[in-house]
Write an enzyme that holds these catalytic residues in place. Structure first.
Site: not given
Length: 423
Positions: A151, A177, A322, A352-354, A373
């Site tokens: 960051y 990021t 987020r 969104g990867v699950r 994550g």
């Protein structure tokens, strides 16, 4: 390689001896177990997204709208899941994404996912908002691959210190990021009136940094004219105790010194920079020889600008929903970015990867690898290191099976003809 078959076999054979997996394999059950394992404030922080949480829903809808088209009568008895990124060969196209404040999830925090990732050879992207200093985490990984997520602070000396420390730990890349220079509007956290950083959580990279330490000392020696003491109440006393417990060193010495509170206030002042532009990337290039990866790319024109500025890699991401409510889903943004890049630099996908099926779809649409994550964080909350490792292993195993069942034998050969869009 038969990772999927071997993983299934190990689970079923253990079941024959009365042993169950450490975490549920189904996403809905994993999510339910994680919610029960976490405190309400921790669950709100980890599971929550911005606004009405439509972007998080859109991330999932984007995956649901893509369908895999299997091919048959192909020899897929041996499959190669490996990918090469920045000259490093990784065993699978999966990376563990940076997740901040993991002490909310499990007492081992970053050490738990570090051990899990190292066991599988999965690169772990260490977070700027970690609960454990990067040097400690890297040492725990014992030479296993890791990257560092930055960051960009309002203090350039602190930025330089972070990237130089990361390079010294052996990181393979610096991930900048870009989409969190301000915190998004997150109703779950707002309703709980809870921000972990105010309690001294998730700032271990800062409190372990010599430049940040100087900034804290400067604040103590020259308090801002607007600084005021908070109203004394049970809540403020609890917050002060939390700050002091989370600050390195002896509790009573820290309490007397005032450094924990000064550190929190300093962090809140220097955390981010909304004035960052493409021109600032030159500063980073001057302070590290590592590949520079930009995380938060959603627009094809930004991908073009990244190429123009000599960036080494991109991560298509909306911060898992987020930051902006109603934003484009990451998988929807991926094809246009990948088309612009056209293989010149690595393109990764996050948000969104699950599952292994999701990995397959992302790679088919142009990603070189994906990051996860929340899934491993949920696994950590349920079963610590074993839970995080099981979640990562399950995703890789499913990807291996989907790869073979759809008629493909190498992750690096997937292309858009392996999928179609619904309707």
């Amino acid at each position: 390689m038969n990772f999927g078959r071997d993983t299934q076999s190990a689970i079923y054979r253990a079941g024959a001896q009365g042993q169950r997996p450490p975490v549920p394999a189904a996403w809905e059950e994993l999510e339910r177990a994680a919610r029960l394992a976490m405190s309400p404030a921790a669950w709100a922080y980890v599971a929550g997204s911005s606004g009405s949480e439509r972007t998080a829903d859109t991330n999932r809808a984007a995956f649901d709208a893509v369908r895999i088209v299997p091919r048959v009568l192909r020899d897929v008895s041996q499959r190669d899941l490996s990918v090469e990124i920045f000259g490093h060969r990784y065993p699978t196209p999966l990376l563990a994404a940076p997740v901040g404040v993991l002490e909310l999830v499990h007492p081992l925090a970053d050490l738990a996912i570090a051990r899990a990732a190292a066991a599988l050879g999965v690169p772990y992207v260490l977070s700027s908002q970690a609960s454990v200093p990067m040097e400690t985490v890297a040492a725990e990984m014992g030479g296993a691959p890791h990257w560092f997520q930055l960051y960009w602070s309002s203090d350039d000396d602190l930025v330089a210190s972070f990237v130089e420390r990361a390079e010294a730990t052996g990181a393979h890349a610096i991930v900048v990021t870009l989409d969190t220079h301000m915190l998004g509007w997150r109703p779950r956290d707002l309703d709980a009136a809870f921000l972990p950083f105010i309690h001294g959580q998730g700032i271990a990279q800062y409190t372990s940094d010599p430049i940040f330490d100087r900034l804290v000392t400067r604040r103590l020696e020259n308090p801002p004219p607007t600084a005021s003491k908070p109203r004394v109440s049970p809540a403020t006393l609890r917050t002060l105790v939390n700050m002091t417990n989370n600050y390195p060193g002896q509790f009573f010495r820290n309490l007397r010194s005032g450094r924990p509170r000064a550190a929190v206030e300093t962090f809140l002042e220097v955390f981010s920079r909304s004035s960052l532009t493409w021109a600032n990337l030159m500063f980073l290039r001057e302070h590290t020889s590592l590949p520079i990866v930009l995380k938060g790319i959603q627009h094809a024109d930004d991908a073009r600008l990244a190429l123009d500025h000599g960036v080494d890699g991109l991560i298509v991401s909306n911060h898992a929903g987020r930051q902006i409510d109603g934003a484009i889903g990451s998988l929807d943004a991926l094809p246009s970015v990948a088309e612009v890049v056209n293989g010149r630099i690595p393109v990764l996908l996050d948000s969104g990867v699950r599952s292994g099926s999701d990995m397959f779809k992302a790679l088919a649409l142009g990603a070189d690898a994906v990051l996860v994550g929340r899934p491993y964080a949920y696994g950590m909350s349920v079963a610590g290191t074993a839970g995080a490792e099981a979640v990562l292993r399950n995703i890789i195993a499913e990807f291996d099976l989907v790869l073979g069942l759809s008629g493909h034998s190498a992750a690096g050969t997937l292309s858009s003809d392996a999928v179609v869009r619904a309707g």
